[in-house]
Design an enzyme around this catalytic site. Structure first.
Site, PDB file in Angstrom:
ATOM      1  CB  SER A 120      -1.185 -10.425  -1.781  1.00 24.43           C
ATOM      2  OG  SER A 120      -0.350 -11.562  -1.854  1.00 24.43           O
ATOM      3  CG  HIS A 176      -3.639  -9.803 -12.171  1.00 24.56           C
ATOM      4  ND1 HIS A 176      -4.942 -10.190 -12.024  1.00 24.56           N
ATOM      5  CD2 HIS A 176      -2.906 -10.942 -12.182  1.00 24.56           C
ATOM      6  CE1 HIS A 176      -5.009 -11.503 -11.924  1.00 24.56           C
ATOM      7  NE2 HIS A 176      -3.775 -11.972 -12.020  1.00 24.56           N
TER       8      HIS A 176
END
Length: 141
Positions: free
Chosen positions: A124, A132
């Site tokens: 993850s 991100h």
């Protein structure tokens, strides 16, 4: 009640909220990470690349949830306004082979040796950060 060791602050905290269902233990790689999740006595610091250092966290558990991952750092000088693609590097000793392969294998081997009944492996990296760079890149952004 199942005793579960996890590496991942969000999952650890969620299991702690359900103390009537789970007895959670945490495994982190640094004292700083331990402090970030409260520094409880049930949080162990261990180097997943060193099987012996993680054994105390694995003893006496029923399930292991692995959330460890190599964490890339973005190389300096990246300018998204120029349409550049980001470039990444890994710090020494923290390459995917060392963390994702050896580290996860060590955790699984320790769990097997301790008689753990269930192992869950979760990938993850960057999953909680919508901004991100890897998440943006995968979305085509």
């Amino acid at each position: 009640m199942a005793t579960t060791v996890v590496a991942g602050s969000i999952v650890y905290k969620k299991l702690k909220e359900r103390s009537d269902q789970f007895t959670a233990k945490g495994l982190v790689r640094t004292p700083e990470s331990k402090d970030k999740i409260g520094g409880a006595e049930d949080v162990y610091v261990g180097d997943i690349r060193d099987a012996d250092s993680i054994a105390p966290a694995i003893q006496g558990i029923d399930a292991l949830i692995i959330l460890t991952s190599a964490v890339p750092k973005m190389k300096p000088g990246f300018d998204p306004s120029k349409g550049e693609r980001p470039e990444f590097y890994f710090e020494e000793g923290c390459f995917p082979e060392q963390v994702d392969w050896i580290g996860q294998k060590n955790q699984i081997d320790a769990a097997k040796a301790a008689g753990v009944k269930q192992v869950v492996l979760v990938g993850s990296m960057g999953g909680t950060n919508l901004n991100h760079p890897l998440a943006n890149h995968l979305r085509g952004g």
